[in-house]
Structure formats: structure tokens, C-alpha cells
Design a protein around this motif. Sequence first.
Motif, PDB file in Angstrom:
ATOM      1  N   VAL A 220       1.796 -10.918   5.864  1.00 56.74           N
ATOM      2  CA  VAL A 220       2.134  -9.746   6.675  1.00 56.74           C
ATOM      3  C   VAL A 220       2.999  -8.751   5.909  1.00 56.74           C
ATOM      4  O   VAL A 220       3.087  -7.578   6.304  1.00 56.74           O
ATOM      5  N   LEU A 221       3.634  -9.170   4.808  1.00 57.06           N
ATOM      6  CA  LEU A 221       4.441  -8.253   4.004  1.00 57.06           C
ATOM      7  C   LEU A 221       3.641  -7.566   2.902  1.00 57.06           C
ATOM      8  O   LEU A 221       4.167  -6.695   2.217  1.00 57.06           O
ATOM      9  N   THR A 222       2.394  -7.961   2.720  1.00 54.62           N
ATOM     10  CA  THR A 222       1.553  -7.319   1.715  1.00 54.62           C
ATOM     11  C   THR A 222       1.115  -5.949   2.224  1.00 54.62           C
ATOM     12  O   THR A 222       0.541  -5.827   3.309  1.00 54.62           O
ATOM     13  N   ALA A 223       1.382  -4.927   1.441  1.00 54.83           N
ATOM     14  CA  ALA A 223       1.115  -3.555   1.877  1.00 54.83           C
ATOM     15  C   ALA A 223      -0.371  -3.329   2.145  1.00 54.83           C
ATOM     16  O   ALA A 223      -0.738  -2.561   3.049  1.00 54.83           O
ATOM     17  N   GLY A 224      -1.252  -3.961   1.372  1.00 50.58           N
ATOM     18  CA  GLY A 224      -2.682  -3.796   1.618  1.00 50.58           C
ATOM     19  C   GLY A 224      -3.089  -4.293   2.982  1.00 50.58           C
ATOM     20  O   GLY A 224      -3.904  -3.665   3.666  1.00 50.58           O
ATOM     21  N   TRP A 225      -2.526  -5.418   3.407  1.00 50.07           N
ATOM     22  CA  TRP A 225      -2.821  -5.953   4.731  1.00 50.07           C
ATOM     23  C   TRP A 225      -2.219  -5.066   5.811  1.00 50.07           C
ATOM     24  O   TRP A 225      -2.842  -4.825   6.852  1.00 50.07           O
ATOM     25  N   GLN A 226      -1.021  -4.560   5.586  1.00 48.13           N
ATOM     26  CA  GLN A 226      -0.381  -3.675   6.559  1.00 48.13           C
ATOM     27  C   GLN A 226      -1.169  -2.385   6.739  1.00 48.13           C
ATOM     28  O   GLN A 226      -1.335  -1.888   7.854  1.00 48.13           O
ATOM     29  N   ARG A 227      -1.676  -1.847   5.652  1.00 46.67           N
ATOM     30  CA  ARG A 227      -2.474  -0.621   5.754  1.00 46.67           C
ATOM     31  C   ARG A 227      -3.753  -0.861   6.546  1.00 46.67           C
ATOM     32  O   ARG A 227      -4.188  -0.002   7.318  1.00 46.67           O
ATOM     33  N   SER A 228      -4.361  -2.015   6.335  1.00 48.86           N
ATOM     34  CA  SER A 228      -5.580  -2.316   7.070  1.00 48.86           C
ATOM     35  C   SER A 228      -5.304  -2.434   8.564  1.00 48.86           C
ATOM     36  O   SER A 228      -6.090  -1.941   9.391  1.00 48.86           O
ATOM     37  N   LEU A 229      -4.192  -3.052   8.928  1.00 51.96           N
ATOM     38  CA  LEU A 229      -3.843  -3.142  10.345  1.00 51.96           C
ATOM     39  C   LEU A 229      -3.516  -1.774  10.912  1.00 51.96           C
ATOM     40  O   LEU A 229      -3.961  -1.426  12.022  1.00 51.96           O
ATOM     41  N   PHE A 230      -2.753  -0.985  10.191  1.00 52.61           N
ATOM     42  CA  PHE A 230      -2.385   0.345  10.673  1.00 52.61           C
ATOM     43  C   PHE A 230      -3.613   1.241  10.844  1.00 52.61           C
ATOM     44  O   PHE A 230      -3.649   2.095  11.727  1.00 52.61           O
ATOM     45  N   ALA A 231      -4.630   1.014   9.990  1.00 53.89           N
ATOM     46  CA  ALA A 231      -5.868   1.795  10.086  1.00 53.89           C
ATOM     47  C   ALA A 231      -6.879   1.171  11.036  1.00 53.89           C
ATOM     48  O   ALA A 231      -7.983   1.697  11.175  1.00 53.89           O
ATOM     49  N   ALA A 232      -6.508   0.058  11.703  1.00 51.33           N
ATOM     50  CA  ALA A 232      -7.430  -0.667  12.596  1.00 51.33           C
ATOM     51  C   ALA A 232      -8.712  -1.031  11.861  1.00 51.33           C
ATOM     52  O   ALA A 232      -9.828  -0.857  12.358  1.00 51.33           O
ATOM     53  N   GLY A 233      -8.556  -1.571  10.647  1.00 51.60           N
ATOM     54  CA  GLY A 233      -9.700  -1.889   9.811  1.00 51.60           C
ATOM     55  C   GLY A 233     -10.475  -3.097  10.303  1.00 51.60           C
ATOM     56  O   GLY A 233      -9.899  -4.091  10.767  1.00 51.60           O
ATOM     57  N   VAL A 234     -11.787  -3.027  10.185  1.00 45.17           N
ATOM     58  CA  VAL A 234     -12.635  -4.150  10.602  1.00 45.17           C
ATOM     59  C   VAL A 234     -12.533  -5.298   9.609  1.00 45.17           C
ATOM     60  O   VAL A 234     -12.998  -6.411   9.898  1.00 45.17           O
ATOM     61  N   GLU A 235     -11.934  -5.051   8.437  1.00 50.03           N
ATOM     62  CA  GLU A 235     -11.774  -6.126   7.458  1.00 50.03           C
ATOM     63  C   GLU A 235     -10.901  -7.253   7.989  1.00 50.03           C
ATOM     64  O   GLU A 235     -10.966  -8.385   7.484  1.00 50.03           O
ATOM     65  N   LEU A 236     -10.069  -6.971   8.985  1.00 51.59           N
ATOM     66  CA  LEU A 236      -9.254  -8.021   9.585  1.00 51.59           C
ATOM     67  C   LEU A 236     -10.142  -9.071  10.254  1.00 51.59           C
ATOM     68  O   LEU A 236      -9.857 -10.272  10.192  1.00 51.59           O
ATOM     69  N   TRP A 237     -11.210  -8.634  10.917  1.00 48.93           N
ATOM     70  CA  TRP A 237     -12.157  -9.575  11.515  1.00 48.93           C
ATOM     71  C   TRP A 237     -12.938 -10.312  10.434  1.00 48.93           C
ATOM     72  O   TRP A 237     -13.269 -11.491  10.592  1.00 48.93           O
TER      73      TRP A 237
END
Length: 453
Positions: A220-237
Motif C-alpha cells: 500500500v506504500l508503493t506509489a505505483g499501487w497508490q496511483r492505480s487506486l487513485f485512478a480507479a484502475g482495473v489492474e487492481l482486479w
Amino acid sequence: MTALVPLVALWSAGLLLLRCWGPDVDRKPARWPPAAAESIGLGVAVSYLVFLWGVWVRPAGASWLAVVPTLAACACLLRRRRAEGTEGAAPAAPWTLGEKGTALAVAFVLATLLALLFATPLLDWDARILWALKAKILAAERTLVSDTFRDPYRLHIHPRYPLLVPWLASLPAQVAGRFREAHFQAVAALAALLGVLQLYRMARSWGSRQAALLAALLLVLTAGWQRSLFAAGVELWLSLFLLLGVQALWRWLERGHAADLCLAGVYLFGCASVKNEGLVLAASLVAGLGLVLLARGWGGRRDLAALLGLPAVWCALMSVWWWHVRFIPPVSDENYLARLRPENLPEALGRLPLLARELAAHALDVGTWHLIWVTLPIVCFLVWRRGARSDPQGLLLVATCALYGAAIAAVYLFTPWRDPALQIQVTFDRVFLPLLPLAVLLILRAAPCRPRA
């Protein structure tokens, strides 16, 4: 809150399916957290398959029937916990001050990111134009058999992209009566929470509670993961379904039950139904399983049945979507398969120095990825040295990461883009984000930690 009823229905349906899948799907379940990620992932994948078959249920009315299976699911959980308590199992160790602090840090970061996500509109181009727009269309039309997807003259970006996430985001909108950006954001937030939860469960099976919490905190502290969440990225799924598929294959490597293999096939279907990269991820995981079986010693018919059965289940489920794709016109010029020709090989090899520099520059971006991609090759080497017999689970992660990375490098080499450097700049974070949880697990696997409490 009423719009969340379909998500509750998917959770309860997945939980009951998981309970009915086999009496021993999860032989040694952790008391906490519950298998929410597995249940919701299974419910989403199976329900999406039903949607592709053309069966549509009105969420505004029928979803209220989720109350009955939800109560049944809660009763199953309560009965399961009581059964565990009567087996004489040792009580869980009390939480230490360090573990409580790490858990609070993970919760604080997640709460902050979710607050920022819902406090701002969708700003990412892909989220708005590519995914949320499709969710809005499906909320209104509720079918793929329409001119919106089959008419080549409609203004529709990438109509052949898989539609699992847009379909999932359309369900709350159908209940609410109109589509809101918050519906799409809620689906992304759900994937983020379940991904962290699943990573913790998998890390907990390897090491101590503190080590698993630190792995979740690193994610959760990785900026790449945070950006994906903030952008509502489908990569999270994509990351979630990949983790679920890996866990099911871990269980199969340990026990050899066919139910685990079939479950992995369903999760790989969900992975491939999120976006096109999921197809490459699923193929990499299947190929990685083959390498692990060869490295630890071929098991004869059992291993051959696994290597044939896993892709058979996955492809059989995907065939429903591929049948729909036959009627959807290709409007994109990014035909990568057509570029894989011998005459394009000199041009691809000429791009090697440029691509090597660009990929290294993005992998060494400490502000986005910390030192994860830098340390990953070293970690993979350490896990590989242990051998497949002593560490088949870690070797499966190594093989999957290596095969997926090689496949993406080949895509960059044969890309129809005129500027490959620009393509890497635009797509690197999204393409390699699904490997981030696997990389965190590998780092935990290579690091010395005390046994599980």
C-alpha cells in the motif's frame, strides 16, 4: 447503500459456491481474516460468465434475494468457527505492539487513499473513456447484443476489450437508477481492499503475522499501487484474480486435489476477463506451472492431466467471450499478433537498445516502485537456488514473473507504435502493476522470518 446490494449478492453466492466446491477446498483456514477475496472473486467470475451466456437478472429487484444466501453463508461461517473451536486447535497468539502499529499504519494508508478516491472525480483517461463509459452503456442496455458493441461506426474505444469490470460497475448503477462515478470507484476500492487482504492471507501462510503485515504495508506504500487506486484502475482486479489463481495452484501443488485445479481455472478466467494483459498473465501462470512440474520431477499422468486440464477449464470458460468477439468489429490498429512475422524481426532487434534503456529507467524509478523491481532479480535467483522440491510455491511465482516479463518485452519489440519509448512511458506502470503483489510475496519468501505463530 442500496446500490451495494448486488455486491453483497455476489459475495454470498461466491461463498456458498466455495463451500459447495468441495469439502476440503481450504483445509487449514485462518480464523481471521475470512476468505472474502476468494468468495467475491468466485462469485464475480461465475456471475460474469452467466451474463455472457445472455442471462440477465434485474438487480433492482432480484438482488434483494441476496439476504437469504447471505444469512445462509453467515450460518456456515458460524458453524465452521464452532467446529474449529471444538477440534482443540491452539488459540491464536496475541497481537504485539509492533503488529498493532503496523496494522494501524496499513489501515490509515488505505483509509486516506479511499477518502481521496471518493473525494475527487475520475481523472484518469482510461478510467473515464475506456472503462467507466462501458459501465454506463451496460447499465443502460444490459446486453452485448446491441449496436453499441457490434456497429463499427459507433464512437466506442477498444470494443474488444473484456468487460468484467464495466459489467460489475454497472450493477450498482442499475439498482440506483442512474450511473454515478462513485459506482465505478467503489468497484475499484473493493478490488484494492480485497487485494491487500488476499496478499496478507498468502503471506501469513509463509511467515509470522508481523512479516505478513509488513508485506501488506509495502504494497500500500508503493506509489505505483497508490496511483492505480487513485485512478480507479482495473489492474487492481487483475492483481486480485492473479493472486487467487496462484493460491489455488499452491494448494494443488501441496495436495493434488482436482477441485483446486478447477478453481484456479475459474480465477484465470476472471483474470483474462479483466483486460487483454490478463490473457498473457493467465498463460504465463499455466506455463509457469509446467516449468515447476518439470523442475521438481515429472509426475506422469497426474502432472499431464493438470497441464491439460487447467488451460482446458480456462479456455472453455473464455470461449463464451470469444464467441461474442466474433461479432464485434476490430476498430483498433494495435494488432500485435499480425506483427509477429520474420520480416519484422530486424526492426524489432534494432529497438533492443532503446527498449532496454527505457525499461531500466522506469524500473529504477525509486519514487514510483521503491527498490522492488531492482531487488526482484536477486530475490528470484535466491528462490530458484532452493529448487522446486523445497520451494515449489516460490518457484511458481518466479516462473510467472519471468514469463510475463518476457511476453511484455516481446510486445514492446513488435509493437505497431511508431514511438516505442512513448508506449513504455504510457503503459509501463499499468502493465507491470499485476506483478507487484507477486514481487512482494517473493521478497517475503527470500527474507528470513520466524515461523508462523
